[in-house]
Enzyme design. Sequence first.
Site, PDB file in Angstrom:
ATOM      1  N   ASP A 193       0.860  -1.189   0.000  1.00 42.35           N
ATOM      2  CA  ASP A 193       0.000   0.000   0.000  1.00 42.35           C
ATOM      3  C   ASP A 193       0.896   1.239   0.000  1.00 42.35           C
ATOM      4  OD1 ASP A 193       0.927  -0.469   2.631  1.00 42.35           O
ATOM      5  OD2 ASP A 193      -0.687   0.734   3.490  1.00 42.35           O
ATOM      6  N   HIS A 515       1.538  -8.828  -3.405  1.00 44.93           N
ATOM      7  CA  HIS A 515       0.500  -7.806  -3.189  1.00 44.93           C
ATOM      8  C   HIS A 515       1.230  -6.468  -3.044  1.00 44.93           C
ATOM      9  CE1 HIS A 515      -3.544  -6.516  -1.809  1.00 44.93           C
ATOM     10  NE2 HIS A 515      -2.881  -5.670  -1.045  1.00 44.93           N
ATOM     11  N   ASP A 560       1.006 -17.742  -4.159  1.00 39.77           N
ATOM     12  CA  ASP A 560       1.654 -16.625  -4.851  1.00 39.77           C
ATOM     13  C   ASP A 560       0.600 -15.894  -5.688  1.00 39.77           C
ATOM     14  OD1 ASP A 560       3.297 -14.849  -6.103  1.00 39.77           O
ATOM     15  OD2 ASP A 560       4.446 -16.347  -7.239  1.00 39.77           O
ATOM     16  N   GLU A 569       1.928  -9.935   0.618  1.00 42.53           N
ATOM     17  CA  GLU A 569       2.308  -8.526   0.555  1.00 42.53           C
ATOM     18  C   GLU A 569       3.804  -8.421   0.881  1.00 42.53           C
ATOM     19  OE1 GLU A 569      -0.370  -5.896   2.561  1.00 42.53           O
ATOM     20  OE2 GLU A 569       0.639  -4.105   1.813  1.00 42.53           O
TER      21      GLU A 569
HETATM   22  O1  G3I Z   1       0.221 -12.774  17.250  1.00 41.60           O
HETATM   23  C1  G3I Z   1      -1.068 -13.313  16.971  1.00 41.60           C
HETATM   24  C2  G3I Z   1      -1.091 -14.767  17.294  1.00 41.60           C
HETATM   25  O2  G3I Z   1      -0.902 -14.936  18.664  1.00 41.60           O
HETATM   26  C3  G3I Z   1      -2.428 -15.349  16.825  1.00 41.60           C
HETATM   27  O3  G3I Z   1      -2.446 -16.717  17.045  1.00 41.60           O
HETATM   28  C4  G3I Z   1      -2.626 -15.061  15.352  1.00 41.60           C
HETATM   29  C5  G3I Z   1      -3.953 -15.551  14.824  1.00 41.60           C
HETATM   30  O4  G3I Z   1      -4.168 -15.090  13.541  1.00 41.60           O
HETATM   31  O5  G3I Z   1      -2.584 -13.681  15.162  1.00 41.60           O
HETATM   32  C6  G3I Z   1      -1.362 -13.090  15.509  1.00 41.60           C
HETATM   33  O6  G3I Z   1      -1.443 -11.742  15.307  1.00 41.60           O
HETATM   34  C7  G3I Z   1      -1.521 -11.277  14.009  1.00 41.60           C
HETATM   35  C8  G3I Z   1      -0.384 -10.328  13.805  1.00 41.60           C
HETATM   36  O7  G3I Z   1      -0.509  -9.706  12.591  1.00 41.60           O
HETATM   37  C9  G3I Z   1       0.953 -11.047  13.837  1.00 41.60           C
HETATM   38  O8  G3I Z   1       1.975 -10.258  13.400  1.00 41.60           O
HETATM   39  C10 G3I Z   1      -2.871 -10.628  13.809  1.00 41.60           C
HETATM   40  O9  G3I Z   1      -3.878 -11.590  13.822  1.00 41.60           O
HETATM   41  C11 G3I Z   1      -2.871  -9.882  12.515  1.00 41.60           C
HETATM   42  O10 G3I Z   1      -4.073  -9.168  12.365  1.00 41.60           O
HETATM   43  C12 G3I Z   1      -1.706  -8.953  12.442  1.00 41.60           C
HETATM   44  O11 G3I Z   1      -1.645  -8.474  11.168  1.00 41.60           O
HETATM   45  C13 G3I Z   1      -1.029  -7.234  10.904  1.00 41.60           C
HETATM   46  C14 G3I Z   1      -1.777  -6.638   9.710  1.00 41.60           C
HETATM   47  O12 G3I Z   1      -1.145  -5.476   9.288  1.00 41.60           O
HETATM   48  C15 G3I Z   1      -3.231  -6.324  10.010  1.00 41.60           C
HETATM   49  O13 G3I Z   1      -3.324  -5.353  10.952  1.00 41.60           O
HETATM   50  C16 G3I Z   1       0.424  -7.492  10.524  1.00 41.60           C
HETATM   51  O14 G3I Z   1       1.180  -7.843  11.687  1.00 41.60           O
HETATM   52  C17 G3I Z   1       1.027  -6.247   9.917  1.00 41.60           C
HETATM   53  O15 G3I Z   1       2.294  -6.594   9.424  1.00 41.60           O
HETATM   54  C18 G3I Z   1       0.143  -5.727   8.799  1.00 41.60           C
HETATM   55  O16 G3I Z   1       0.678  -4.555   8.335  1.00 41.60           O
HETATM   56  C19 G3I Z   1       0.139  -4.025   7.140  1.00 41.60           C
HETATM   57  C20 G3I Z   1      -0.346  -2.626   7.448  1.00 41.60           C
HETATM   58  O17 G3I Z   1      -1.459  -2.695   8.302  1.00 41.60           O
HETATM   59  C21 G3I Z   1      -0.686  -1.846   6.189  1.00 41.60           C
HETATM   60  N1  G3I Z   1       0.394  -1.903   5.245  1.00 41.60           N
HETATM   61  C22 G3I Z   1       0.763  -3.243   4.886  1.00 41.60           C
HETATM   62  C23 G3I Z   1       1.231  -4.023   6.087  1.00 41.60           C
HETATM   63  C24 G3I Z   1       1.701  -5.417   5.724  1.00 41.60           C
HETATM   64  O18 G3I Z   1       0.691  -6.275   5.343  1.00 41.60           O
HETATM   65  O1  9MR Z   2      -4.074  -3.622   0.009  1.00 42.81           O
HETATM   66  C1  9MR Z   2      -4.217  -3.581   1.416  1.00 42.81           C
HETATM   67  C2  9MR Z   2      -2.949  -4.041   2.085  1.00 42.81           C
HETATM   68  O2  9MR Z   2      -1.897  -3.173   1.768  1.00 42.81           O
HETATM   69  C3  9MR Z   2      -3.159  -4.174   3.579  1.00 42.81           C
HETATM   70  O3  9MR Z   2      -2.056  -4.743   4.215  1.00 42.81           O
HETATM   71  C4  9MR Z   2      -4.366  -5.033   3.865  1.00 42.81           C
HETATM   72  C5  9MR Z   2      -4.675  -5.173   5.336  1.00 42.81           C
HETATM   73  O4  9MR Z   2      -4.885  -3.988   5.957  1.00 42.81           O
HETATM   74  O5  9MR Z   2      -5.493  -4.510   3.228  1.00 42.81           O
HETATM   75  C6  9MR Z   2      -5.374  -4.433   1.828  1.00 42.81           C
HETATM   76  O6  9MR Z   2      -6.515  -3.865   1.303  1.00 42.81           O
HETATM   77  C7  9MR Z   2      -7.613  -4.730   1.245  1.00 42.81           C
HETATM   78  C8  9MR Z   2      -8.655  -4.295   2.226  1.00 42.81           C
HETATM   79  O7  9MR Z   2      -8.179  -4.432   3.541  1.00 42.81           O
HETATM   80  C9  9MR Z   2      -9.899  -5.130   2.030  1.00 42.81           C
HETATM   81  N1  9MR Z   2     -10.365  -5.043   0.663  1.00 42.81           N
HETATM   82  C10 9MR Z   2      -9.380  -5.534  -0.290  1.00 42.81           C
HETATM   83  C11 9MR Z   2      -8.112  -4.711  -0.204  1.00 42.81           C
HETATM   84  C12 9MR Z   2      -7.017  -5.240  -1.123  1.00 42.81           C
HETATM   85  O8  9MR Z   2      -7.429  -5.461  -2.366  1.00 42.81           O
END
Ligand code: G3I
Ligand code: 9MR
Length: 607
Positions: A193, A515, A560, A569
């Site tokens: 993103d 992604h 993939d 991503e």
């Molecule tokens: O640590 C728990 C674990 O204990 C549990 O069993 C498991 C179950 O799903 O979840 C684990 O936590 C997850 C965590 O990532 C681990 O790193 C959460 O569910 C999960 O929601 C969380 O996801 C984060 C995600 O954003 C959604 O918020 C990722 O860490 C984080 O790297 C990711 O970051 C995104 C940014 O929001 C937007 N830009 C892209 C970026 C990468 O995808």
């Molecule tokens: O593209 C978005 C990605 O960069 C984020 O990590 C992710 C989780 O926050 O969300 C993606 O966007 C999605 C959105 O959350 C739900 N609708 C589909 C989007 C991607 O196509």
Amino acid sequence: MAPSLIAALRNSHTSLPRWLRLCATCLALVPGGLLYAAENPTPAIKVDQVGYLADSPKFAVVSASAKTFEIRRSSDGMVEFQAALGPPVFDPLTGDTVETADFSPLRLPGTYFILIPGVGKSWTFRISGNVDDHAYYLAMRAFYGQRCGAAVDLGPEFPGYAHAACHLHGEFHPSSGKTGPRDNLGGWHDAGDYGRYMVNSGVSTGTLLWAWEIFGRNLGPIQLKIPETGNGTPDILNEARWNLKWMLAMQDTDGGAWHKQTSEHFSGFIAPEQDRLPSEVIGTGAPPYKSTCATADLAAVAAIAARVYKPYDPQFAAQALDAAERAWRWAEQYPDVTFRNPPGITTGEYGDFNCADERLWAAVELWRTTGDATYHRFFLKGYAPYLASLDSPPSANWSSMAPMALRSYVLSRRKDADAEAMAAIRARMLTAARAIVARTAASPYHVSLQAKDFVWGSNGIAAQYGMDLLIANEIEPNPDFVNTAREDLHYLLGRNTFSLCWVTRLGEHSVQHPHHRPSADGKQPGPWPGMLAGGPNAGRQDVVLAALPPDLPPAKIYADATASYAGNEIAINWQAPLVFLLAAQLHSEMSADGASTGEQAGKRTRN
Ligand code: G3I
Ligand code: 9MR
Ligand code: ZN
């Protein structure tokens, strides 16, 4: 002639006449070159598609039933090495039954493939004394590709991989407590993103600056072909500064830092310069508007910057230190202002509900830079409850900075350090590192990951384990730590259940559909290079992963596919430990003078 004999002849460079060695080559050419050139590689033979350092252990993994394997030269198919495979072992993380192909004795530099009659051949790999140089270059340049607010062009190596200056229309969102327009002040797009997030920027930039502090001698002379190349500052620092500039600009006049700068919602899959959604500086929505985690992360990273950039730009270093101290004071005044997306904002949250660990990290880095006892006292008062965080590193490092705080304390090697704290942290770190070594040695895929690690960004976790081990090696040099870190790198670069190199445009079989908006806008023939994909994720938080068979073992929950944002991503906080891991593989002999900073003049081990 038996392949092992051929190999023995070829390897004995000095002891045999040249005609006899040439003869061995001729004999080998027929079976290898002619028979196997046209064959497609099989994913059943898993190798690090970049390669193996000549003097290191070399394992491949085979998920087919076989007894022996051969290593052949890719130029002519000649057999260089042959041995028995290890016994079949069941790997619960993947559900695969695999054998290990150990070719550690083969040290002869070259490009090879593995051949197993009846199974097939592997993708090629190199054996070399500087096998990861190009990978490091690509992985660092991936940060350049993520630059926001400036035109980017990867040049003739990747023609057409370019974008114009993006996200130039910025403004303060009402949640920030301010109004009005906002210039674009740099920074990296976080991931696939186009958002910029302070908390994730903190850990990522901190990791790169640590890579410089620890491996600077290796990195100093490496040119990344970025606009600043040749300006007298090493390029890893030039690139990190692009993001630091933005982080510093996210600090308000009162010292606090806003949490993020993104559009209100994620843009479509368009090029960055096509994304015209306003780039909003987003705050907590109520006084004091800034968040403690963002502010403390800024304090930590700016404090590191103050010592790292001092030899190159003392004025910038002083500015960074001033910012760090102001951020520190703000976080003292507001120790627990947490962040949630304000109404109407749906981009990434990086919401962390406890900022005490971020403050601990800031305290150590400020103490290391200034020697000020106030920061030291703060650390000593607060560190003990976090010792356990070293035992089994947490799965989301952007929200858990305590391990970095504790490691930094030990890395400081300061004379005024508290002996008891030092001993406790060292012991805990080393015990944890030995445990990682032991479990990796027992892992059929030779990887440090455990079932619990297959969450969003598991590949970043594999890289972090490698980083933890390399830091332990700085504390107490141990070849097991270094070799085990390298096993995690081998996993990321192709020796995994998918036989997939998870770094784009590296190796012969790498991720094609990350992604990543710039890669998926349809303009280029393949993804932007050098980027590490998130990896298998048992959380399955996207439709692609959710649609995979329900009974898959955790390490297999991956596809993939562009739509898989929870598995495919890319992100700067996974990329940075990859760079750290690669930086450790490069050779100090390449370095020019002056690459090191004051602190790192101490003991180091090279491999
Ligand atoms: O640590 C728990 C674990 O204990 C549990 O069993 C498991 C179950 O799903 O979840 C684990 O936590 C997850 C965590 O990532 C681990 O790193 C959460 O569910 C999960 O929601 C969380 O996801 C984060 C995600 O954003 C959604 O918020 C990722 O860490 C984080 O790297 C990711 O970051 C995104 C940014 O929001 C937007 N830009 C892209 C970026 C990468 O995808
Ligand atoms: O593209 C978005 C990605 O960069 C984020 O990590 C992710 C989780 O926050 O969300 C993606 O966007 C999605 C959105 O959350 C739900 N609708 C589909 C989007 C991607 O196509
Ligand atoms: Zn941008």
